[in-house]
Motif scaffolding. Structure first.
Motif, PDB file in Angstrom:
ATOM      1  N   GLU A   1       0.969  -1.316  -0.119  1.00 15.77           N
ATOM      2  CA  GLU A   1      -0.035   0.107  -0.006  1.00 15.77           C
ATOM      3  C   GLU A   1       1.028   1.069  -0.080  1.00 15.77           C
ATOM      4  O   GLU A   1       0.996   2.043   1.018  1.00 15.77           O
ATOM      5  CB  GLU A   1      -1.011  -0.044   1.112  1.00 15.77           C
ATOM      6  N   LYS A   2       1.452   1.392  -1.089  1.00 11.77           N
ATOM      7  CA  LYS A   2       2.634   2.504  -1.219  1.00 11.77           C
ATOM      8  C   LYS A   2       2.001   3.327  -2.359  1.00 11.77           C
ATOM      9  O   LYS A   2       1.240   2.944  -3.251  1.00 11.77           O
ATOM     10  CB  LYS A   2       3.994   1.956  -1.489  1.00 11.77           C
ATOM     11  N   GLU A   3       2.725   4.648  -2.429  1.00 20.74           N
ATOM     12  CA  GLU A   3       2.299   5.527  -3.413  1.00 20.74           C
ATOM     13  C   GLU A   3       2.314   5.180  -4.776  1.00 20.74           C
ATOM     14  O   GLU A   3       1.618   5.402  -5.837  1.00 20.74           O
ATOM     15  CB  GLU A   3       3.016   6.747  -3.023  1.00 20.74           C
ATOM     16  N   ASP A   4       3.451   4.372  -5.015  1.00 21.56           N
ATOM     17  CA  ASP A   4       3.927   4.158  -6.531  1.00 21.56           C
ATOM     18  C   ASP A   4       2.872   2.920  -7.073  1.00 21.56           C
ATOM     19  O   ASP A   4       2.411   2.932  -7.879  1.00 21.56           O
ATOM     20  CB  ASP A   4       5.099   3.282  -6.338  1.00 21.56           C
ATOM     21  N   ASN A   5       2.469   2.147  -5.923  1.00 18.17           N
ATOM     22  CA  ASN A   5       1.516   1.170  -6.395  1.00 18.17           C
ATOM     23  C   ASN A   5       0.000   1.739  -6.608  1.00 18.17           C
ATOM     24  O   ASN A   5      -0.515   1.340  -7.596  1.00 18.17           O
ATOM     25  CB  ASN A   5       1.199  -0.159  -5.161  1.00 18.17           C
ATOM     26  N   TYR A   6      -0.500   2.479  -5.856  1.00 18.80           N
ATOM     27  CA  TYR A   6      -1.699   3.373  -6.283  1.00 18.80           C
ATOM     28  C   TYR A   6      -1.634   4.101  -7.282  1.00 18.80           C
ATOM     29  O   TYR A   6      -2.593   4.087  -8.167  1.00 18.80           O
ATOM     30  CB  TYR A   6      -1.973   4.154  -4.900  1.00 18.80           C
ATOM     31  N   ASN A   7      -0.480   4.472  -7.797  1.00 20.22           N
ATOM     32  CA  ASN A   7      -0.287   5.317  -8.837  1.00 20.22           C
ATOM     33  C   ASN A   7      -0.362   4.364 -10.017  1.00 20.22           C
ATOM     34  O   ASN A   7      -0.950   4.697 -11.148  1.00 20.22           O
ATOM     35  CB  ASN A   7       1.198   6.020  -8.851  1.00 20.22           C
ATOM     36  N   TRP A   8       0.084   3.082  -9.916  1.00 19.15           N
ATOM     37  CA  TRP A   8       0.073   2.285 -10.966  1.00 19.15           C
ATOM     38  C   TRP A   8      -1.564   1.778 -11.384  1.00 19.15           C
ATOM     39  O   TRP A   8      -1.939   1.935 -12.423  1.00 19.15           O
ATOM     40  CB  TRP A   8       0.750   0.917 -10.872  1.00 19.15           C
ATOM     41  N   VAL A   9      -2.288   1.554 -10.152  1.00 20.09           N
ATOM     42  CA  VAL A   9      -3.750   1.112 -10.225  1.00 20.09           C
ATOM     43  C   VAL A   9      -4.477   2.403 -11.026  1.00 20.09           C
ATOM     44  O   VAL A   9      -5.229   2.165 -11.828  1.00 20.09           O
ATOM     45  CB  VAL A   9      -4.426   0.937  -8.970  1.00 20.09           C
ATOM     46  N   LEU A  10      -4.230   3.544 -10.537  1.00 17.80           N
ATOM     47  CA  LEU A  10      -5.199   4.809 -11.134  1.00 17.80           C
ATOM     48  C   LEU A  10      -4.639   5.030 -12.697  1.00 17.80           C
ATOM     49  O   LEU A  10      -5.532   5.574 -13.387  1.00 17.80           O
ATOM     50  CB  LEU A  10      -4.862   6.080 -10.113  1.00 17.80           C
ATOM     51  N   THR A  11      -3.235   4.817 -12.926  1.00 21.63           N
ATOM     52  CA  THR A  11      -2.911   4.796 -14.269  1.00 21.63           C
ATOM     53  C   THR A  11      -3.469   3.898 -15.134  1.00 21.63           C
ATOM     54  O   THR A  11      -3.995   4.290 -16.211  1.00 21.63           O
ATOM     55  CB  THR A  11      -1.366   4.733 -14.490  1.00 21.63           C
ATOM     56  N   CYS A  12      -3.726   2.591 -14.608  1.00 19.12           N
ATOM     57  CA  CYS A  12      -4.505   1.683 -15.292  1.00 19.12           C
ATOM     58  C   CYS A  12      -5.760   1.993 -15.666  1.00 19.12           C
ATOM     59  O   CYS A  12      -6.504   1.896 -16.708  1.00 19.12           O
ATOM     60  CB  CYS A  12      -4.459   0.354 -14.699  1.00 19.12           C
TER      61      CYS A  12
END
Length: 273
Positions: free
Chosen positions: A223-234
């Motif tokens: 649950e880190k910023e990079d992971n959330y960023n990846w999800v929202l980019t998808c």
């Protein structure tokens, strides 16, 4: 078939020993003689316990069934078993997403003597699922299911170990609804409450009639910023630029809030308490 149901008696014909447990067995005997031999062997094996008595006698009180035979065997698992062509029918209907109740109804319509139950159909579907998934990891099974159901998917793997780190997926029908109502997003994550042991992200939308609907789902390694960023980019890649959300509601998770700011900078962010 014969089952033991007798008592050890002394010479006077009275019960003098408590040996019920010694004469209990789930074994089914093919003949009366085989049953008698087994009982005698058990009695002799009691050894000194029966030596205090002058003698013992095995008496068969009744060699017939002590209850009326049932006309049908609905209560027995053997009678409820499915025939081979019925098992194939369960497999075919399962692939068509037919419910348990409907599968059972179809089987009974084709065979009026069938006494299977919902539990029978459930167990057969469980066997089918286990045979198909044998030797596969839970995540491999999930990936195959998503491909079979034509989900829109994306994933990322670790550059060194090649292990799956993030998995994003949307059902085609939900994607169409999402395109019709793209204005509001509600995002939340649960921490490792699933069999995959990974944080699960759920993204929800709202219709014009104030009804909520699921948009997309994702498993992330952290649950880190990079992971959330990846999800929202998808998620962003599934929409045209003019259809980006106007409002995003999240909880007070800084990593998720920062990712929303980076991917959807023009959206108003609301804090759900």
């Amino acid at each position: 078939m014969w089952r033991p149901n007798g008592n050890i008696l002394n010479d006077d014909g009275f019960e003098n020993m408590t040996t019920t447990s010694s004469f209990s067995t789930k074994r089914v005997f093919e003949s009366r003689d085989e049953l008698m031999e087994w009982v005698q062997n058990i009695a002799f094996s009691l050894g000194s316990y029966i030596k205090q008595y002058d003698g013992w006698t095995l008496r068969v009180i009744c060699d017939q069934h002590n209850h009326p035979l049932a006309q049908y065997m609905e209560g027995h698992a053997f009678a409820r078993r499915l025939k081979e062509h019925e098992k194939q029918l369960v497999a075919d209907l399962t692939n068509l997403n037919v419910t348990l109740h409907d599968i059972l109804s179809i089987i009974k319509e084709r065979d009026e003597n069938n006494v299977s139950t919902l539990k029978t159909i459930y167990n057969e579907r469980l066997k089918l699922r286990s045979s198909r998934n044998y030797g596969k990891t839970p995540m491999q099974v999930l990936m195959e299911m998503l491909n079979e159901k034509h989900f829109v998917t994306d994933f990322s793997v670790n550059s060194i170990s090649n292990e799956l780190e993030n998995l994003f997926f949307i059902h085609p029908r939900l994607l169409n609804i999402w395109k019709a109502f793209p204005h509001v997003l509600i995002i939340d994550a649960t921490y490792k409450t699933n069999k995959y042991g990974m944080p699960f992200v759920q993204i929800v939308g709202t219709t014009s009639t104030n009804k909520t609907f699921s948009i997309a789902f994702a498993f992330i390694v952290n649950e880190k910023e990079d992971n959330y960023n990846w999800v929202l980019t998808c998620l962003k890649s599934t929409l045209e630029k003019c259809m980006h959300p106007h409002v995003i509601a999240t909880d007070r998770e800084s990593a998720l809030m920062n990712a929303c700011q980076q991917v959807f900078p023009g959206a108003t962010r609301l804090l759900c308490r």
